[in-house]
Design a protein around this motif. Structure first.
Motif, mmCIF file in Angstrom:
data_model
loop_
_atom_site.group_PDB
_atom_site.id
_atom_site.type_symbol
_atom_site.label_atom_id
_atom_site.label_comp_id
_atom_site.label_asym_id
_atom_site.label_seq_id
_atom_site.Cartn_x
_atom_site.Cartn_y
_atom_site.Cartn_z
ATOM 1 N N VAL A 36 -59.411 54.919 -73.219
ATOM 2 C CA VAL A 36 -57.914 55.116 -72.326
ATOM 3 C C VAL A 36 -57.912 53.602 -71.889
ATOM 4 C CG1 VAL A 36 -58.998 55.307 -70.151
ATOM 5 C CG2 VAL A 36 -56.700 56.038 -70.291
ATOM 6 N N ILE A 37 -56.734 53.057 -71.664
ATOM 7 C CA ILE A 37 -56.246 51.607 -71.734
ATOM 8 C C ILE A 37 -55.616 51.347 -70.189
ATOM 9 C CG2 ILE A 37 -54.981 49.758 -72.495
ATOM 10 C CD1 ILE A 37 -55.199 51.652 -75.427
ATOM 11 N N VAL A 38 -55.928 50.304 -69.738
ATOM 12 C CA VAL A 38 -55.296 49.735 -68.485
ATOM 13 C C VAL A 38 -54.804 48.402 -68.751
ATOM 14 C CG1 VAL A 38 -56.239 51.257 -66.879
ATOM 15 C CG2 VAL A 38 -57.299 49.024 -67.335
ATOM 16 N N ARG A 39 -53.590 47.948 -68.397
ATOM 17 C CA ARG A 39 -52.706 46.713 -68.596
ATOM 18 C C ARG A 39 -52.782 46.202 -67.129
ATOM 19 N NH1 ARG A 39 -48.601 49.080 -72.830
ATOM 20 N NH2 ARG A 39 -49.921 49.141 -74.666
ATOM 21 N N PRO A 40 -53.571 45.452 -66.741
ATOM 22 C CA PRO A 40 -53.226 44.850 -65.175
ATOM 23 C C PRO A 40 -52.495 43.443 -65.217
ATOM 24 C CG PRO A 40 -55.705 44.796 -65.804
ATOM 25 C CD PRO A 40 -55.007 45.074 -67.082
ATOM 26 N N GLY A 41 -51.757 43.743 -64.311
ATOM 27 C CA GLY A 41 -50.794 42.533 -63.920
ATOM 28 C C GLY A 41 -51.606 41.569 -63.510
ATOM 29 N N HIS A 42 -51.263 40.608 -62.597
ATOM 30 C CA HIS A 42 -51.946 39.310 -62.028
ATOM 31 C C HIS A 42 -52.926 39.916 -60.890
ATOM 32 C CE1 HIS A 42 -49.788 36.169 -64.543
ATOM 33 N NE2 HIS A 42 -49.108 37.245 -64.868
ATOM 34 N N ILE A 43 -54.175 39.920 -61.399
ATOM 35 C CA ILE A 43 -55.158 40.355 -60.174
ATOM 36 C C ILE A 43 -55.651 39.113 -59.408
ATOM 37 C CG2 ILE A 43 -57.109 41.824 -59.962
ATOM 38 C CD1 ILE A 43 -54.703 43.102 -61.024
ATOM 39 N N TYR A 44 -55.871 39.406 -58.025
ATOM 40 C CA TYR A 44 -56.376 38.230 -57.536
ATOM 41 C C TYR A 44 -57.297 38.872 -56.187
ATOM 42 C CZ TYR A 44 -53.337 40.100 -53.961
ATOM 43 O OH TYR A 44 -52.805 40.880 -52.792
ATOM 44 N N GLY A 45 -58.239 37.941 -55.805
ATOM 45 C CA GLY A 45 -58.987 38.286 -54.660
ATOM 46 C C GLY A 45 -60.234 37.552 -54.455
ATOM 47 N N PRO A 46 -61.147 37.825 -53.692
ATOM 48 C CA PRO A 46 -62.186 37.103 -53.184
ATOM 49 C C PRO A 46 -63.371 37.218 -54.367
ATOM 50 C CG PRO A 46 -62.011 38.753 -51.691
ATOM 51 C CD PRO A 46 -61.064 38.983 -52.394
ATOM 52 N N THR A 47 -63.437 38.095 -55.245
ATOM 53 C CA THR A 47 -63.992 37.984 -56.450
ATOM 54 C C THR A 47 -63.909 37.130 -57.493
ATOM 55 O OG1 THR A 47 -62.662 39.871 -57.427
ATOM 56 C CG2 THR A 47 -64.478 40.774 -55.990
ATOM 57 N N ALA A 48 -62.922 36.553 -57.517
ATOM 58 C CA ALA A 48 -62.679 35.217 -58.243
ATOM 59 C C ALA A 48 -63.731 34.095 -58.022
ATOM 60 C CB ALA A 48 -61.118 34.618 -58.113
ATOM 61 N N VAL A 49 -64.178 33.505 -59.130
ATOM 62 C CA VAL A 49 -65.169 32.396 -58.799
ATOM 63 C C VAL A 49 -64.436 31.003 -58.583
ATOM 64 C CG1 VAL A 49 -66.770 33.360 -60.245
ATOM 65 C CG2 VAL A 49 -65.285 31.850 -61.230
ATOM 66 N N GLU A 50 -64.982 30.138 -57.891
ATOM 67 C CA GLU A 50 -64.088 29.083 -57.694
ATOM 68 C C GLU A 50 -63.769 28.254 -58.701
ATOM 69 O OE1 GLU A 50 -64.534 25.599 -53.785
ATOM 70 O OE2 GLU A 50 -66.156 26.799 -54.349
ATOM 71 N N SER A 51 -64.343 28.152 -59.918
ATOM 72 C CA SER A 51 -63.821 27.371 -60.865
ATOM 73 C C SER A 51 -62.702 28.082 -61.918
ATOM 74 C CB SER A 51 -65.094 27.473 -62.080
ATOM 75 O OG SER A 51 -65.599 28.505 -62.407
ATOM 76 N N ASP A 52 -62.182 29.357 -61.336
ATOM 77 C CA ASP A 52 -61.247 30.206 -62.005
ATOM 78 C C ASP A 52 -59.888 29.184 -61.833
ATOM 79 O OD1 ASP A 52 -59.056 31.637 -62.931
ATOM 80 O OD2 ASP A 52 -59.932 33.687 -61.794
ATOM 81 N N ASN A 53 -59.094 28.929 -62.759
ATOM 82 C CA ASN A 53 -58.061 28.037 -62.707
ATOM 83 C C ASN A 53 -56.773 28.690 -62.897
ATOM 84 O OD1 ASN A 53 -58.317 28.348 -65.589
ATOM 85 N ND2 ASN A 53 -57.196 26.783 -66.000
ATOM 86 N N ARG A 54 -56.615 30.053 -62.853
ATOM 87 C CA ARG A 54 -55.621 30.828 -62.602
ATOM 88 C C ARG A 54 -54.937 30.443 -61.538
ATOM 89 N NH1 ARG A 54 -58.134 36.567 -65.050
ATOM 90 N NH2 ARG A 54 -60.088 35.481 -63.967
ATOM 91 N N VAL A 55 -53.515 30.263 -61.321
ATOM 92 C CA VAL A 55 -52.903 29.879 -60.293
ATOM 93 C C VAL A 55 -53.405 30.686 -58.888
ATOM 94 C CG1 VAL A 55 -51.251 28.394 -61.178
ATOM 95 C CG2 VAL A 55 -50.753 30.706 -60.487
ATOM 96 N N SER A 56 -53.343 32.177 -59.056
ATOM 97 C CA SER A 56 -53.627 32.661 -57.724
ATOM 98 C C SER A 56 -54.907 32.423 -57.088
ATOM 99 C CB SER A 56 -53.527 34.081 -58.085
ATOM 100 O OG SER A 56 -54.210 34.592 -59.112
ATOM 101 N N SER A 57 -55.945 32.302 -58.203
ATOM 102 C CA SER A 57 -57.332 32.022 -57.645
ATOM 103 C C SER A 57 -57.642 30.625 -57.360
ATOM 104 C CB SER A 57 -58.402 32.229 -58.695
ATOM 105 O OG SER A 57 -58.100 33.807 -59.222
#
Length: 355
Positions: A205-226
């Motif tokens: 089965v497949i899921v297609r997430p939108g733009h996920i954010y939250g405190p589980t992102a690492v500090e080096s994550d350069n996606r804008v929300s993170s």
């Protein structure tokens, strides 16, 4: 400070678990989660860990990743628990030795960083396809009950208008733009899931997430929300390098985790479900304003470099219709205001403790 010492995070986990009664069906079962230290899948693992901490009957967690030290650092309080096991796994390799049987697989290992996609388009595309193929072969050989593939909203490509994408609507993707190695690789991996079911009967089965954010992102994550969440948590202003008009489906990491687990247990075989909180479909500027307000900092504008432009998501509208997910009984618990506020509050405490 460990995220597991944060009372707000634990409260969010407990609220999330209460909304997934189907987790009872996983007791005594084993789940392998690839990409287990990533933004999305570390939240999934945290939900399963919290379940085990608060219930007598356990769910067996196989945390699969490339770097054992990174896995140990992320989940350090639980290394050594009988129900938690590290499994070496590299999505880009054909040499994985998956010796441990499991009942379910959640496959989230993928190169999702815009910087890495631009620098490593070949590796990005191949790891999406090869990683999926290897796990489907393993599932076929070992009789895995179900594989859940975490795809992306980028499979939809470009379309006109501002209406959210339904799961059967596909727009244009420029096949000769190397930045699209990510979206094309995700599309191919989805078709591979359908092909393995058609030819071998492997249930996926497949899921297609939108733009996920939250405190589980690492500090080096350069996606804008993170990147912006970490910036405001440090007390820095947000620097926006576009007009911010692009529409996105933002979703708190624990709402994403509950959606993934709901689809794993209730989703229809070889069907794709959008992960999107209807209360969090806003444009990038709206997201930036919420973050700035939550930390009392300013929102500033700056022109992007040519290199930065190459990493931009080409979709002006990537909002998603989550009707089919809602029909499974899922509901987002954290709208944009609450989700981003919690993210900043949790990161603030962790960052301040580390200083």
């Amino acid at each position: 400070m460990s995220i597991y010492d944060n009372k707000l995070w634990l409260s969010d986990l407990d609220e999330t678990i209460a909304a997934i009664p189907e987790l009872e069906d996983l007791t005594g079962k084993s789940i392998m989660v690839t990409g287990c230290t990533g933004l999305i899948c570390s939240a999934v693992v945290d939900v399963l860990i919290r379940w085990n901490e608060t219930h007598e009957d356990k769910i067996w967690i196989l945390a699969a990743g490339r770097n054992e030290k990174k896995v140990e650092a992320r989940f350090s309080p639980y290394i050594g628990e009988t129900w938690f096991l590290f499994v070496p796994y590299d999505a880009s390799s054909t040499e994985n030795t998956l010796a441990h049987p499991c009942d379910y697989i959640i496959h989230g290992a993928s190169n999702a960083s815009p910087n890495k996609i631009v620098k490593e388009p070949i590796e990005t595309m191949l790891s999406n396809f090869i990683g999926m193929k290897n796990l489907l072969d393993y599932a076929n050989e070992k009789g895995v009950k179900k594989v859940l593939y975490i795809s992306s909203s980028e499979v939809y490509g470009k379309k006109e208008g501002t209406e959210p994408y339904k799961s059967n609507e596909y727009g244009y993707i420029d096949l000769l733009n190397a930045r699209n190695s990510y979206s094309v690789g995700k599309r191919a991996a989805e078709t591979l899931c359908a092909s393995y079911y058609d030819e071998y009967g492997v249930d996926s089965v497949i899921v297609r997430p939108g733009h996920i954010y939250g405190p589980t992102a690492v500090e080096s994550d350069n996606r804008v929300s993170s990147a912006w969440a970490y910036a405001v948590a440090r007390g820095e202003n947000i620097v926006m390098k576009s007009d911010g008009s692009q529409i996105r489906s933002y979703c708190y990491c624990l709402d994403s985790a509950s959606a993934i687990l709901k689809v794993l247990l209730k989703g229809e075989t070889v069907h794709a479900y959008n992960i999107s909180n209807p209360n969090s479909i806003i444009n990038i500027r709206g997201m930036a304003e919420i973050l700035a307000k939550s930390a009392g900092v300013e929102l500033k504008m700056e022109l992007p470099s040519e290199t930065e432009k190459k990493g931009f998501n080409p979709m002006s509208n990537s909002s998603l219709d989550s009707t089919e997910l809602l029909n499974l009984g899922w509901k987002g618990l954290f709208d944009a205001e609450r989700g981003f506020s919690h993210t900043v509050d949790i990161l603030k405490e962790i960052i301040l403790e580390e200083r």
